[in-house]
Design a protein around this motif. Structure first.
Motif, PDB file in Angstrom:
ATOM      1  N   THR A  89       2.578   1.722  -3.353  1.00  0.00           N
ATOM      2  CA  THR A  89       1.635   2.207  -4.367  1.00  0.00           C
ATOM      3  C   THR A  89       1.434   3.712  -4.247  1.00  0.00           C
ATOM      4  OG1 THR A  89       0.477   0.078  -4.394  1.00  0.00           O
ATOM      5  CG2 THR A  89      -0.715   1.984  -5.259  1.00  0.00           C
ATOM      6  N   LEU A  90       1.334   4.202  -3.019  1.00  0.00           N
ATOM      7  CA  LEU A  90       1.159   5.639  -2.814  1.00  0.00           C
ATOM      8  C   LEU A  90       2.432   6.410  -3.161  1.00  0.00           C
ATOM      9  CD1 LEU A  90      -0.916   5.554   0.495  1.00  0.00           C
ATOM     10  CD2 LEU A  90      -1.733   6.161  -1.793  1.00  0.00           C
ATOM     11  N   GLU A 150       0.836  -1.205   0.000  1.00  0.00           N
ATOM     12  CA  GLU A 150       0.000   0.000   0.000  1.00  0.00           C
ATOM     13  C   GLU A 150       0.870   1.255   0.000  1.00  0.00           C
ATOM     14  OE1 GLU A 150      -2.433  -0.309   3.438  1.00  0.00           O
ATOM     15  OE2 GLU A 150      -3.796  -1.810   2.580  1.00  0.00           O
ATOM     16  N   ARG A 204       2.487   6.945  -6.746  1.00  0.00           N
ATOM     17  CA  ARG A 204       1.523   7.964  -7.172  1.00  0.00           C
ATOM     18  C   ARG A 204       1.964   9.366  -6.784  1.00  0.00           C
ATOM     19  NH1 ARG A 204      -4.125   5.994  -4.891  1.00  0.00           N
ATOM     20  NH2 ARG A 204      -4.731   8.014  -5.783  1.00  0.00           N
ATOM     21  N   ILE A 264       0.925  10.075   3.074  1.00  0.00           N
ATOM     22  CA  ILE A 264       0.664   8.647   3.236  1.00  0.00           C
ATOM     23  C   ILE A 264       0.233   8.352   4.666  1.00  0.00           C
ATOM     24  CG2 ILE A 264       1.724   6.350   3.216  1.00  0.00           C
ATOM     25  CD1 ILE A 264       3.566   7.364   0.972  1.00  0.00           C
ATOM     26  N   PHE A 318       2.726  10.583  -3.564  1.00  0.00           N
ATOM     27  CA  PHE A 318       2.373  11.092  -2.246  1.00  0.00           C
ATOM     28  C   PHE A 318       3.610  11.214  -1.359  1.00  0.00           C
ATOM     29  CE2 PHE A 318      -1.699   9.467  -3.703  1.00  0.00           C
ATOM     30  CZ  PHE A 318      -2.598  10.407  -3.245  1.00  0.00           C
ATOM     31  N   LEU A 332      -3.390   9.504   5.092  1.00  0.00           N
ATOM     32  CA  LEU A 332      -4.338   8.657   4.364  1.00  0.00           C
ATOM     33  C   LEU A 332      -4.531   7.303   5.036  1.00  0.00           C
ATOM     34  CD1 LEU A 332      -3.251   9.348   0.666  1.00  0.00           C
ATOM     35  CD2 LEU A 332      -5.472   9.901   1.674  1.00  0.00           C
ATOM     36  N   LYS A 333      -3.477   6.765   5.613  1.00  0.00           N
ATOM     37  CA  LYS A 333      -3.541   5.431   6.201  1.00  0.00           C
ATOM     38  C   LYS A 333      -3.700   5.439   7.721  1.00  0.00           C
ATOM     39  CE  LYS A 333      -3.332   3.218   2.404  1.00  0.00           C
ATOM     40  NZ  LYS A 333      -4.501   2.405   1.965  1.00  0.00           N
TER      41      LYS A 333
END
Length: 248
Positions: free
Chosen positions: A193-194, A190, A197, A204, A199, A207-208
């Motif tokens: 992946t961020l 995860e 993108r 991050i 971030f 968001l998490k």
């Protein structure tokens, strides 16, 4: 009778100087390499090229045989591998040294097969690249520790995965792919992946629902598993292994 200092001065004056051609599309990197070469009494600057075609044209026209080719792999019109092949074919005494952001074993091995004598990752490039070149001309084969570790790890993994009696390097592809898929934990995937993108660590974490320190720990762990030292290399390697469908 000459004094020792005069003798040393005469010996220094007769030291062979090696000509260096740089193939690099980044103007700042070219300037950095040129400054380092110009400072060295053992080297002299032949020039630079910012594209594959420009480099191939220079090699075709030059009246001065390059002793060293300092070359990047990722060029805007192709790959530095083509320049390496052409240089060593035209001038067998030319020794290519790769300085690249690519740290995967495929590019490293392809460079060596093309004729490269050394391979340095840009993230680990020394401040004095001229000294590395001089050491290479003295017989060394400079390679970044991170890249050497990854190539050795790849070789060991191929050896251990090969069935008894199989030829060296004949590891089943399916076994390697299965191993790659289980390389990262769900949380590490995860976070990666961020990262791909674009971030930031703080974004991050928000968001998490994690602390920035926890995010940094996940990143440190995935860097270790992928044997990389930077975000861009982590995304590149994960994409190559099929852990990311595309960067972002």
């Amino acid at each position: 009778m000459l004094c020792p200092m005069n003798i040393e001065a005469q010996e220094d004056a007769t030291l062979h100087r090696w000509g260096v051609l740089v193939v690099e599309d980044d103007s700042r990197a070219r300037a950095f390499f040129e400054a380092s070469v110009q400072r060295s009494p053992r080297l002299f600057w032949l020039g630079s090229a910012g594209t594959v075609q420009e480099a191939l044209g220079w090699l075709a026209r030059t009246a001065t045989i390059p002793d060293v080719l300092l070359v990047d792999l990722g060029m805007p019109d192709g790959t530095g591998l083509d320049v390496i092949r052409d240089a060593v074919a035209r001038f067998p005494g030319c020794e290519p040294l790769v300085v690249s952001v690519f740290g995967d074993e495929e590019n490293v091995l392809a460079s060596i097969e093309a004729g490269a004598v050394g391979y340095i990752h840009k993230d680990a490039a020394p401040e004095d690249i001229a000294q590395t070149i001089v050491e290479m001309k003295a017989g060394a084969s400079p390679i970044s520790p991170m890249i050497a570790r990854r190539v050795l790890a790849k070789y060991r993994s191929l050896q251990s995965a090969a069935p008894p009696g199989a030829a060296p390097g004949a590891a089943p592809e399916a076994a390697a792919e299965e191993s790659d898929r289980g390389l990262l934990s769900a949380r590490e995937h995860e976070v990666l992946t961020l990262i791909a993108r674009g971030f930031s660590y703080a974004e991050i974490a928000r968001l998490k629902g994690l602390s920035v320190h926890t995010v940094q720990t996940h990143i440190k762990n995935l860097y270790g598993k992928l044997a990389v030292h930077s975000k861009s290399e982590a995304v590149f390697e994960a994409t190559r292994l099929g852990l990311l469908s595309h960067p972002g």
